[in-house]
Design a protein around this motif. Sequence first.
Motif, mmCIF file in Angstrom:
data_model
loop_
_atom_site.group_PDB
_atom_site.id
_atom_site.type_symbol
_atom_site.label_atom_id
_atom_site.label_comp_id
_atom_site.label_asym_id
_atom_site.label_seq_id
_atom_site.Cartn_x
_atom_site.Cartn_y
_atom_site.Cartn_z
ATOM 1 N N GLN A 125 0.815 -1.221 0.000
ATOM 2 C CA GLN A 125 0.000 0.000 0.000
ATOM 3 C C GLN A 125 0.850 1.275 0.000
ATOM 4 O OE1 GLN A 125 -3.439 0.183 -0.274
ATOM 5 N NE2 GLN A 125 -3.140 -1.960 -0.766
ATOM 6 N N LEU A 126 2.130 1.148 0.343
ATOM 7 C CA LEU A 126 3.005 2.336 0.293
ATOM 8 C C LEU A 126 3.026 2.908 -1.118
ATOM 9 C CD1 LEU A 126 6.330 1.592 2.194
ATOM 10 C CD2 LEU A 126 4.666 3.379 2.702
ATOM 11 N N ASP A 177 4.070 10.082 8.812
ATOM 12 C CA ASP A 177 3.862 9.579 10.175
ATOM 13 C C ASP A 177 4.625 8.276 10.404
ATOM 14 O OD1 ASP A 177 2.307 8.108 8.469
ATOM 15 O OD2 ASP A 177 0.423 8.375 9.558
ATOM 16 N N TYR A 178 5.780 8.146 9.712
ATOM 17 C CA TYR A 178 6.620 6.979 9.943
ATOM 18 C C TYR A 178 7.838 7.443 10.738
ATOM 19 C CZ TYR A 178 8.893 2.537 9.172
ATOM 20 O OH TYR A 178 9.474 1.314 9.363
ATOM 21 N N PRO A 179 8.031 6.880 11.949
ATOM 22 C CA PRO A 179 9.105 7.392 12.810
ATOM 23 C C PRO A 179 10.459 7.415 12.109
ATOM 24 C CG PRO A 179 7.750 5.817 14.006
ATOM 25 C CD PRO A 179 7.298 5.773 12.575
ATOM 26 N N GLY A 180 11.152 8.517 12.261
ATOM 27 C CA GLY A 180 12.492 8.644 11.687
ATOM 28 C C GLY A 180 12.498 9.344 10.342
ATOM 29 N N PHE A 181 11.326 9.462 9.729
ATOM 30 C CA PHE A 181 11.239 10.149 8.434
ATOM 31 C C PHE A 181 10.169 11.234 8.556
ATOM 32 C CE2 PHE A 181 12.678 5.893 7.529
ATOM 33 C CZ PHE A 181 13.700 6.079 6.608
ATOM 34 N N GLU A 182 10.605 12.482 8.615
ATOM 35 C CA GLU A 182 9.617 13.555 8.785
ATOM 36 C C GLU A 182 8.627 13.559 7.631
ATOM 37 O OE1 GLU A 182 10.754 17.810 9.456
ATOM 38 O OE2 GLU A 182 11.750 16.792 11.142
ATOM 39 N N SER A 183 9.139 13.300 6.453
ATOM 40 C CA SER A 183 8.292 13.285 5.267
ATOM 41 C C SER A 183 9.057 12.538 4.180
ATOM 42 C CB SER A 183 8.012 14.726 4.845
ATOM 43 O OG SER A 183 7.347 14.734 3.622
ATOM 44 N N ILE A 184 8.434 11.512 3.640
ATOM 45 C CA ILE A 184 9.116 10.726 2.601
ATOM 46 C C ILE A 184 8.074 10.198 1.631
ATOM 47 C CG2 ILE A 184 9.100 8.637 4.080
ATOM 48 C CD1 ILE A 184 11.813 7.881 2.733
ATOM 49 N N LEU A 185 8.441 10.111 0.347
ATOM 50 C CA LEU A 185 7.518 9.561 -0.648
ATOM 51 C C LEU A 185 7.285 8.085 -0.346
ATOM 52 C CD1 LEU A 185 9.011 11.082 -3.932
ATOM 53 C CD2 LEU A 185 6.836 11.699 -2.831
ATOM 54 N N LEU A 232 10.176 5.219 0.397
ATOM 55 C CA LEU A 232 10.238 4.425 1.624
ATOM 56 C C LEU A 232 10.197 2.930 1.279
ATOM 57 C CD1 LEU A 232 10.366 4.422 4.704
ATOM 58 C CD2 LEU A 232 7.872 4.672 4.766
ATOM 59 N N ALA A 233 9.387 2.573 0.282
ATOM 60 C CA ALA A 233 9.296 1.165 -0.142
ATOM 61 C C ALA A 233 10.661 0.683 -0.631
ATOM 62 C CB ALA A 233 8.251 1.016 -1.243
ATOM 63 N N THR A 234 11.319 1.510 -1.444
ATOM 64 C CA THR A 234 12.641 1.122 -1.964
ATOM 65 C C THR A 234 13.645 0.961 -0.824
ATOM 66 O OG1 THR A 234 12.164 2.356 -3.957
ATOM 67 C CG2 THR A 234 14.466 1.818 -3.586
ATOM 68 N N LYS A 235 13.589 1.908 0.124
ATOM 69 C CA LYS A 235 14.523 1.842 1.261
ATOM 70 C C LYS A 235 14.288 0.576 2.079
ATOM 71 C CE LYS A 235 15.529 6.727 2.209
ATOM 72 N NZ LYS A 235 16.991 6.696 2.183
#
Length: 278
Positions: free
Chosen positions: A40-41, A49-57, A61-64
């Motif tokens: 779903q990402l 709202d994912y801890p450690g990432f203030e704002s990320i596509l 995030l899926a790739t990471k």
Amino acid sequence: MSNYDVVIVGGGPAGLAAGLYTARMNLKTLLLDRGPLGGQLLNTELVEDYPGFESILGTELATKMGDHARRFGLEVREFEPVKEIDKDGSAKIVRMESGDEFRAPALIMAAGGLPRYLGVTGEKEYCGRGVSYCAVCDGAFFKGEELAVVGGGDAAVEEGEFLTRYASKVYILHRRNQLRAQPILIDRAEANPKIEFIFDAGVKEIVGNGKVQSLKYEQHGATKELSVGGVFIFIGFVPNSGLFKFHVDHDEGGYLLTDRNMQTSEPGIWGVGDAGLT
Ligand code: NAP
């Protein structure tokens, strides 16, 4: 038939987190996904709202997450749909559409689910021609148009707000007069001049002529029609728990029932993410 210590079905955040841990524990782990990694990402533009990432596509995030898990030795097979999950004694057998088979003593079900359908006239007919279940994927096709969003949960309110980037107006139709969404999302939507909520609205039909033109709904006994170029449906999710060839306890919605360790009624099978329910 290839043997593993653990097979994970589903490559969304739950499956990737599980794979990171099992691979890092030196368990020979295979992760399967019928599409690209991310689950779903991939339908979420911005995650804030994912801890450690203030704002990320969502895609980033899926790739990471995928890269991170692979670094510990997780084996990943993308675009490989699972056909069914069977068992042979305590071993779990995963049969693929391709004909491949994998065997492991432990299986983690992380296959998420599919959008719930409204089931009204016109929904199937206009799917892809104005009816959508993914704002990030399809929103840009509706620049300057008026749109309807159906649902009253987090997804409807959040995606409705996202759609105002493109649409001239977004009507959010909810079947009750109280939203289920989180207050922070409601506050943002209420402050958005392009959004109008329509409550107590039971959607009856999606009308079009080659593509969506309007939506008919019933409100307080009267049938009303809203002229819109697209209808985005966010009324929940149906978990992908139907792959099992044997019984695994689930609730009436199809969510796998798990104990506090996420184990299902079948020893050696765990249910995580949107597929499971504790
Ligand atoms: P949800 O929370 O289950 O909400 C579904 C909504 O659709 C409810 O308002 C429900 O109405 C309505 N609905 C269900 N069946 C319907 C039908 N047949 N006709 C008309 N309306 C119908 O689903 P969701 O919004 O997809 O969220 C799923 C999960 O993802 C939730 O746990 C949510 O918190 C999470 N999520 C979180 C975020 C975030 O944190 N930013 C964003 C998106 C999703 P009733 O209220 O009357 O039942």
